[in-house]
Design a protein around this motif. Structure first.
Motif, mmCIF file in Angstrom:
data_model
loop_
_atom_site.group_PDB
_atom_site.id
_atom_site.type_symbol
_atom_site.label_atom_id
_atom_site.label_comp_id
_atom_site.label_asym_id
_atom_site.label_seq_id
_atom_site.Cartn_x
_atom_site.Cartn_y
_atom_site.Cartn_z
ATOM 1 N N VAL A 170 0.848 -1.029 0.116
ATOM 2 C CA VAL A 170 -0.056 0.163 0.181
ATOM 3 C C VAL A 170 0.977 1.252 -0.022
ATOM 4 N N ALA A 171 2.012 1.133 0.849
ATOM 5 C CA ALA A 171 2.747 2.381 0.746
ATOM 6 C C ALA A 171 3.595 2.402 -0.596
ATOM 7 N N TRP A 172 3.919 1.448 -1.134
ATOM 8 C CA TRP A 172 4.481 1.491 -2.282
ATOM 9 C C TRP A 172 3.645 2.237 -3.454
ATOM 10 N N LEU A 173 2.250 1.722 -3.545
ATOM 11 C CA LEU A 173 1.341 2.200 -4.324
ATOM 12 C C LEU A 173 1.072 3.628 -4.347
ATOM 13 N N SER A 174 1.030 4.162 -2.793
ATOM 14 C CA SER A 174 0.945 5.504 -2.682
ATOM 15 C C SER A 174 2.137 6.316 -3.295
ATOM 16 N N GLY A 175 3.189 5.941 -3.258
ATOM 17 C CA GLY A 175 4.395 6.551 -3.783
ATOM 18 C C GLY A 175 4.729 6.668 -5.095
ATOM 19 N N THR A 176 3.984 5.637 -5.769
ATOM 20 C CA THR A 176 4.212 5.292 -7.206
ATOM 21 C C THR A 176 3.193 6.106 -7.880
ATOM 22 N N VAL A 177 1.981 6.190 -7.215
ATOM 23 C CA VAL A 177 0.906 7.076 -8.338
ATOM 24 C C VAL A 177 0.713 8.317 -7.780
ATOM 25 N N GLY A 178 1.692 8.812 -6.516
ATOM 26 C CA GLY A 178 1.336 10.150 -6.031
ATOM 27 C C GLY A 178 0.042 10.085 -5.257
ATOM 28 N N ALA A 179 -0.425 9.400 -4.338
ATOM 29 C CA ALA A 179 -1.990 9.536 -4.121
ATOM 30 C C ALA A 179 -1.822 8.971 -2.606
ATOM 31 N N THR A 180 -3.021 9.226 -1.912
ATOM 32 C CA THR A 180 -3.165 8.747 -0.734
ATOM 33 C C THR A 180 -4.095 7.628 -0.616
ATOM 34 N N VAL A 181 -3.700 6.112 -0.291
ATOM 35 C CA VAL A 181 -4.136 5.133 -0.428
ATOM 36 C C VAL A 181 -5.018 4.574 0.959
ATOM 37 N N ALA A 182 -5.694 3.942 0.808
ATOM 38 C CA ALA A 182 -6.459 3.170 2.102
ATOM 39 C C ALA A 182 -7.013 1.812 1.658
ATOM 40 N N LEU A 183 -6.680 0.767 2.522
ATOM 41 C CA LEU A 183 -7.325 -0.322 2.296
ATOM 42 C C LEU A 183 -8.274 -0.689 3.256
ATOM 43 N N LEU A 184 -9.484 -1.065 2.977
ATOM 44 C CA LEU A 184 -10.266 -1.404 3.845
ATOM 45 C C LEU A 184 -10.928 -2.716 3.784
ATOM 46 N N ASP A 185 -11.323 -3.303 5.179
ATOM 47 C CA ASP A 185 -12.107 -4.310 4.863
ATOM 48 C C ASP A 185 -13.567 -4.374 4.753
ATOM 49 N N ALA A 186 -14.245 -5.410 4.690
ATOM 50 C CA ALA A 186 -15.872 -5.339 4.334
ATOM 51 C C ALA A 186 -16.528 -4.544 5.160
#
Length: 497
Positions: A40-56
């Motif tokens: 998730v941290a890698w995705l945030s840095g790669t696309v320049g975004a704030t990222v959240a992974l949520l459960d159901a």
């Protein structure tokens, strides 16, 4: 030139050469990099975004919390919506369902710039990688839970054997390890390792023994693995294991009935102490002359029945529970006995206090402990029936049992080994026993320092070939030897003894 370069780029796309971000993402699937938070941290840095992974349920699993519509998150997690995109107030939001066997998650990505083809591809593939990692983590967790439950079952079987409930132990074992406890006898082994590697050693023991032995991580000693084996070949397999590791030691018991698993365990622990001084780091309990074997068996059984008769008024289950707990409580500390039995130390103490009350004894007295220990160990071999005295036969007393020529010869020979020491450790040992094993009280009686008492007792251990400071069977035999030669007074028991 420009045409050829453009042609090369087209050829790379046609041949499927992966972009740099894809290679980086695949690195997170390697065993050393499988971490959902890192992805998730890698995705945030790669696309320049704030990222959240949520459960159901909408709870944050990884990343940073975002203001999201709860119904939308629930719809995507439930599969009613595959994905969603939203734009407004200077931000662009993308929500993607992350597949998972038990419950899906939602990956939310928010950035100021619009999602171009590259960013969309990165988000889509990251969601797939996260699904794989979550599935792998759940499988690993399920495997861990299974191993934990199996280990708990093995411990439960051992605890049943420790309290002589072989019927229940066989019933529990039959469901997972058919035939494991079909034999009437077994040997107990204790493998000692550094506590930090105990789990790995336990797994190796399981691999070497398969389903032919009961392998248990000792609940009392962090570095011990207990192996109960009905098979004769298990000792060789465990010795081979010890030979492969420089920091392992092995102690083994002689073959005992399953009902005497606690006795066999005590023998294995005693042998383990000897193994530390052996070149091969292994030892089997040495069958030596025990005082009870020198007594008339019929008289000993009758005496045992009379000593333990106050417990006969109890129900069968309660009586067996008190006897088994007292046997372990006299052999080990209350804390360790509690861990082995799977009860609290207060329960162990309460049960032993009840036995003290019923027998009218005081376990603070080492001579009492030794005599009751003799009765409890003799009781194991008695049939589950109550022996009655004849009206005109009061039965032999303990003094009669200990005054036999064979017992007295054994006792004189054993204690006589200490006579050559000019420091007179025999007197120190006798005083220490009379003081209940308390070095300070013995030192006051002798007029020496408490450390001197401990050194004398410790120096007597290799001479007598018995552990004294640790308590248990070895110490009780030495106490009986003192009683047999008259160096200590016989304990007063309310029943004929």
């Amino acid at each position: 030139m420009a045409g050829r370069a453009h042609g090369n780029r087209q050829q790379e796309a046609q041949t499927g050469t992966a972009p740099a971000w894809a290679e980086q993402l695949l690195e997170h699937l390697r065993p050393a990099g499988r971490d959902v938070r890192r992805v998730v941290a890698w995705l945030s840095g790669t696309v320049g975004a704030t990222v959240a992974l949520l459960d159901a349920a909408g709870d944050l699993v990884a990343g940073d919390r975002l203001p999201l519509d709860a119904d939308l998150v629930t719809g995507i997690a439930a599969g009613r919506i595959a994905s969603a995109a939203w734009e407004g107030q200077g931000s662009h939001l993308r929500l993607v369902r992350v597949e998972h066997p038990s419950h899906a998650c939602v990956l939310a990505v928010s950035r100021q710039a619009p999602f171009d083809r590259r960013a969309s591809d990165v988000v889509t593939h990251t969601a797939q990688v996260l699904g794989l990692l979550l599935t792998a983590n759940e499988s690993a967790a399920a495997g861990h839970r299974l191993r934990r439950v199996t280990a708990d079952l093995r411990l439960a079987i051992l605890q049943l054997l420790m309290v002589e409930d072989t019927v229940a132990a066989r019933r529990v074992a039959a469901g997972l390890w058919p035939g494991l406890l079909d034999a009437d006898t077994a040997c107990v082994y204790v493998v000692e390792s550094d506590p930090a590697v105990r789990d790995r050693i336990a797994e190796e023991c399981l691999e070497r023994t398969g389903e032919d032995a009961l392998v248990v991580r000792c609940p009392a000693m962090d570095g011990h693995v207990i192996v109960v084996s009905p098979r004769d070949t298990m000792g060789d397999a465990l010795r081979s294991l010890v030979g492969r590791h420089a920091d392992l030691f092995l102690g083994g018991s002689v073959r005992q009935s399953l009902a005497r698993t606690a006795t066999a365990y005590g023998q294995a622990v005693s042998a383990l102490a000897v193994a530390h001084f052996r070149p091969d780091k292994t030892a089997v309990y040495a069958e030596r002359t025990h005082p009870e074997r020198l007594m008339d068996p019929v008289a000993l059984r009758g005496w045992t029945s009379r000593v333990l008769r106050p417990l006969d008024t109890l129900s069968h289950h309660t009586r067996a529970e008190l006897l088994a707990t007292s046997r372990l409580g006299l052999e080990f500390t209350a804390v360790n006995a509690a861990k082995v039995l799977g009860v609290s130390r207060n329960t162990v103490r309460a049960r032993m206090e009840r036995v003290e009350t019923l027998l009218g004894t005081d376990f603070a007295d080492l001579t009492v402990r030794a005599v009751v220990h003799l009765a409890l160990n003799t009781q194991i071999g008695l049939p589950d029936t109550r022996l009655a005295d004849g009206p005109g036969d009061p039965g032999l007393r303990l003094g009669d049992l200990l005054s036999g020529p064979a017992v007295r010869t054994w006792a004189r020979d054993l204690l006589g080994r200490l006579d050559a020491d000019a420091r007179n450790p025999r007197r120190t040992l006798r005083t220490w026993i009379a003081a209940g094993g308390n070095a300070e009280r013995a030192a006051q009686t002798l007029g020496v320092h408490a450390q001197t008492v401990r050194e004398h007792v410790r120096s007597a251990e290799p001479v007598l070939e018995r552990q004294l400071l640790a308590g248990g069977t070895d110490l009780y035999e030495v106490v009986l030897a003192h009683l047999a030669v008259g160096d200590l007074d016989l304990p007063a028991l309310p029943r004929p003894a």
